[in-house]
Design an enzyme around this catalytic site. Sequence first.
Site, PDB file in Angstrom:
ATOM      1  N   SER A 203      13.674 -12.831  37.072  1.00  0.00           N
ATOM      2  CA  SER A 203      12.328 -12.519  37.547  1.00  0.00           C
ATOM      3  C   SER A 203      12.429 -11.544  38.716  1.00  0.00           C
ATOM      4  CB  SER A 203      11.595 -13.809  37.935  1.00  0.00           C
ATOM      5  OG  SER A 203      10.233 -13.564  38.173  1.00  0.00           O
ATOM      6  N   ASP A 472       7.475 -12.688  27.676  1.00  0.00           N
ATOM      7  CA  ASP A 472       7.178 -13.835  28.530  1.00  0.00           C
ATOM      8  C   ASP A 472       5.773 -13.677  29.096  1.00  0.00           C
ATOM      9  OD1 ASP A 472       7.229 -12.257  30.836  1.00  0.00           O
ATOM     10  OD2 ASP A 472       9.130 -13.026  31.568  1.00  0.00           O
ATOM     11  N   HIS A 509       9.236 -17.520  30.589  1.00  0.00           N
ATOM     12  CA  HIS A 509       9.743 -16.716  31.695  1.00  0.00           C
ATOM     13  C   HIS A 509      10.979 -17.366  32.309  1.00  0.00           C
ATOM     14  CE1 HIS A 509       9.591 -13.761  34.853  1.00  0.00           C
ATOM     15  NE2 HIS A 509       9.545 -14.691  35.785  1.00  0.00           N
TER      16      HIS A 509
END
Length: 621
Positions: A203, A472, A509
């Site tokens: 991320s 995602d 994610h």
Amino acid sequence: MKRLWLASTIVAGWAALGAPATGQASEGLPPGGVAPRSSCAGLTGLTLANTQILSATQKSGYCNVIGVINKRTSTQDPDHFTYAIGFALNLPNTWHGRFEMMGGGGTDGSLQSDPQGSAGIELGQGWAVAADDGGHEDSASNAVGGYQDDDANAGGSAHFAIDAQARRDYGYNGIEKTATVAKQIISSYYGLDTVYSYIMGCSNGGRDAMVASQKFPWLFDGVISQNPGFNLPQAGLAEAWNEQVLGRLATTTDVNGQPFIASTFPAQDMEVASAAILSACDALDGLVDGIIDNYHACTARKVYPALASYTCGTGSHGSTPHGGSCLTSTQVDALKKIYSGPVNSNGQRLYSNWFWDAGIWTPPSAPGAGWGFWNVVTAPVPGVNTAINLTLGAGAIPMIFQTPPVVTPVNGPTGQEAFVFHFNFDTDAPKIFASTQAYPESSMDFMAAVSTDLRPFRQRGGKLIVSSSVNDGIFSGASIARWYRKMSQRMGSQTGDFARLFMVPNMAHCGGGAATTSFAGNELDAITNWVEKGIAPDRIVAANTNATSPYPAGAPFDPRVAVNFPTGGTRPLCPYPRIPAYQGSGMTNNAANFACVDPQFKPGGDHDFFDDDDGRGNNAQ
């Protein structure tokens, strides 16, 4: 809490839960390891420029060091808060020459004070491991001195972005300074310089990793970037776009007087959407198993007719809205708008389209931060929007991604949610590229990792592995695939000699979802073998950890989905653009029965090689 430690949810692959998968020692690593040449506690007396070592504590098997870099009181922040780059470094009692910098998460602000490694296994294998807090802290109950940088009336946990230096520290400076100081401490402690340096994160941590390869190509030998927010300010435009689209479906308002999103797409409706997408595209890879491996071919021209057949009343799958068999026409229209990506009033693209992927639904038995968590609801609270786009995202969009920052309270009728729901895609969107005298770097300047010129990294011998969900909830898989294609164009036909992209269908994610999400340990082995032995990864084996199929055996899904899903087994992740293909015999939950094949992807269609997503809305190449 705004730091999401999502990297840890891509759990270590089976082959890497113990010792490294390969027994052969890598060239240059000290045989048998190296012991410290001084005491752990003695590190508190080490003098380093602009650095304070606050503590050095001997723990079982390693020394834990906590410190701060460039500590200061802000003159730009009206609250005059204290800022510093907080860091932690774990030094094993027997060190094997490797160093890893862990990437951050969310908008940072919470130091991982006992870093074990992004795959969870590095420290135990004799690596030195460091982490940083991105240059600011959310809470005074932290390991770096008791200061905090949040103000609920002025940006909340994103308040730090009112300070230009704090923005830089979050964007890129924290990683570079921490890695540099960590290597100095390592050299002092062991009397030996680091042999191989790595960075790994997911991320925002994946963004950290890509930024490092582009801004600091000398810093790391190997880079693993998972689900990277490499163009995060642009992804923020999609957050606002998605919530405004869903807001038109809302029938009530929340406590802040904004559209209440939680009821717009209940879980059973996301399940229907997943079934519709699978009905259009699951068989394109040759196996109906709940996974669309040939996502290249899963275009709107295939998906739109399927959505029509699942539209309540006019389709062939029922007529009762929210009954688990069909979608309303307004929901179908919303999905089309969201998956097409944000545009301005002239229809010019501002971010990216999205691949159609069955992971829009995250089954209860395969939880993760999927599409619903980001866009619709996390934990249901009556009258409160809990979607991550409207909590974490709603703070970042005005404070971090806009220049100058738009200072808003967290809650209330003029708070962060209101900014998102009233975001103007003609006048606000260009501000991700804006700079001022007080804020000389735009958010795309200090945050983005969109360069396609990786020559300095390649020339130094660096290796890059990027892994990403096909779709995602927050970052478009189509966007990172497009970046890789354009980077390959610029870098030439030998791109695969130093950089490879691996796409993961259905994964939420940074992990979770009805997917093969357990591969971080194998990914770590892949990058070390590539860097240290010159063995490029032709596949990365990923595992599913479900005991039973996360898909139901019947409606709304094809019954073959539950049967062929790789429950409790493995599948290969393939170097982009190759995809896994079942070879026609053997168990469908065994990676050995799948080959990585060329899908014959060509320019044109929904996922055009040359289409534009630079966020400037001008469609220029």
